[in-house]
Design an enzyme around this catalytic site. Structure first.
Site: not given
Lengths: 368, 368
Positions: A145, A315, A348
């Site tokens: 991320s 995601d 995610h």
């Protein structure tokens, strides 16, 4: 709060993309595993938006295990019996590194006087820490991320500083939808009267309500639709029938409220504003003349790092197409890159959760 | 605010799923086109969450054209030279029908004393209006999003009242993710100190900040990621460079803020709470013993209505899989149904926007 294990104060002002510089910036960090005498076995793990340096040791506020305990430790994919693993709190955050809650030169909290920073500024701070530690070249830089954004930014701006770049569930630019969700969170914080234009430090109340709403909105984007359905569906929370009221009838409501309120105990609202802003500003191509391949020119023909990109099929925050976009740029730059899209149900957040194929990819790339 | 053209006060108490009843409920509505002498040409159009009865005539607050002008009018797909089109403000809303801002029997606003309602309760109100108008059987009931939920609920609970059911971009149940987004919006409103536990009527301030955040979060779910990228991308708003501040640097931020603040001028925050709750409670199968096909048993073997379901390929709020779920139930019930997934770039909002194939589907189904 327990003091961080290590804090490094930068000997030089930290220059920022916005044109300012921070004097005497502090970087709080943790390390795991021994550094080899030749300093060749260091791995820098970069944390995500609301993460911190407590990678594989308990969080001093919540007492919870480190956020990547499953990945980092002796015999684990990032093997601390082999590597020296460093994780530092980013500039702008609130776990010991300099951020809006820190004292400005006038002794009062920076609050909104803190300069707006970028992901590249965070990376400048991390590289200054590596300088201080005498680590010239990392065995690897790793992150998921926002951590992956830092890994890519480090590769683009300091191509000689890492031999391997592992970027998971990430992107080289924030999309309109990414910016939109962050803007909702910022507006929720700024709408909270307890925010007081950022000057809530020293008051009895902080903008917890606004920060909780921001966290709730963001949290939805971290999970997949199917994952939410599997985990909660339309199941009711501690009741047999709908209340016909506004209590948290559904488990998913109760869960989100818990996520929101728990977050406010460990995170500073102004840090949330600054870090989301940094992420929204991210566009590594734009920083390098508009072409992402040019950002990675320093890695052409095996001169620089080897790259590994990992995405997850569920995601929708940073979908596979964003990783592929980076891979294409690396290919165009002539940089060695491997790429895999993993199947995992968690959206995610898969990079933080139990996805055994990710363990194998991480270990294979770092040890290879 | 201009008075609604028509208001019908229910002669009987309106019974609610929650067990209460509303005495003297008012339903505000607009009509377009002439009602045939035999009352056989009436089409009921049901509005979405933040919609209202101003389907094809200017909104009295904003002055903007009706929300489905492109679809409804003389010679348009819902042809008012042929059909008598009725659109009524749902119970719980704030454009003239009874809702939390209306006076309770004690003369003060209901506020949070208003009973929690369901989509079926809204439909009961609409059917009571049809009774009042002497319309036994609609030529069609039509709706998109929450309007489609009402159309399906009417078909399930009052199978004899419509000859055609056209449900667009909708679902027969709210998913965990749907509930989650609504819960964020409710928490944003309730976190606003100006909400005052719902008792803000008569005060100088309303929970506009919280309502704006709720609208912003919801608005993102109405658009597709690709649509946002095409419309805004990372383009800056009225500037050549990032401000390194917290102004709306990006066009998408400016757009969202505008959507949020504009909404507060025309919508009541408590109505937003009640209507989102009604949508979250929606599960038409659960209302009928747990099996969706059973909900549509009244339409078996051509005894009841013909159905048409339409979804959009970029709608991630109520994706095609939800429409298909309804179609399968209708098939299992032996009800005649046609179904089409249309390709359109606008996400959920496609049902409101310029999608010519939708026009053709609507006209074909209504005139056929």
């Amino acid at each position: 709060m327990a003091a961080p294990s290590h804090t490094y104060t930068l000997p030089q002002p930290l220059p920022l993309d916005g044109g300012q510089a921070i004097e005497g910036a502090a970087i709080a960090y943790e390390t795991y595993g021994e550094l080899a005498a030749d300093k060749s076995n260091a791995i820098l793990v970069c944390h995500a938006l609301t993460g911190d340096q407590y990678l594989a040791s308990p969080h001093p506020v919540t007492g919870k295990p480190g956020w990547w305990e499953r990945m980092v430790g002796p015999g684990k994919p990032i093997d601390t019996s082999r590597y020296h693993v460093i994780c530092a709190n980013v500039i702008g955050s609130c776990m010991g590194s300099t951020g809006p809650a820190s004292a400005a030169p006038d002794g009062k909290p920076w609050a909104m006087r803190f300069p707006v920073i970028t992901v590249r500024d965070m990376v400048r701070g991390l590289v200054a820490l590596l300088d201080g530690l005498g680590i010239e070249r990392l065995h690897a830089v790793v992150g998921g991320s926002m951590g992956g954004m830092q890994a890519l930014s480090l590769a683009a701006n300091f191509p000689e500083r890492a031999a391997r770049v592992l970027a998971i569930a990430t992107t080289a630019r924030h999309s309109a939808q990414n910016i939109a969700f962050h803007e909702v969170g910022r507006q929720a914080i700024m709408a909270d009267p307890n925010w007081r234009d950022g000057d809530y430090y020293g008051h009895d109340t902080a903008p917890d309500a606004g920060l909780a709403v921001a966290r709730m909105a963001a949290h939805i984007t971290y999970l997949s639709e199917a994952g939410l359905t599997e985990k909660f569906g339309r199941r009711l929370q501690d009741r047999d029938a709908k209340s016909f009221g506004f209590d948290a009838d559904f488990q998913v409501e109760s869960y989100l409220r818990y996520q929101g309120s728990g977050f406010t105990r460990r995170f500073d609202a102004n840090s949330y504003l600054y870090i989301t802003r940094a992420m929204d500003y991210l566009d590594i191509a734009e920083e390098h003349g508009g072409k992402l391949a040019d950002a990675f020119a320093g890695h052409a023909m095996g001169k620089g790092a080897r790259f590994c990109l990992v995405s997850f099929d569920t995601d929708w925050l940073y979908p596979t197409s964003e990783s592929r976009h980076v891979v294409h740029a690396l290919n165009a730059a002539g940089a060695p890159v491997s790429f895999v899209e993993l199947s995992a149900p968690f959206g995610h957040d898969s990079f933080l959760l139990d996805v055994p194929p990710l363990d194998r990819v991480v270990k294979g790339f770092l040890d290879g």
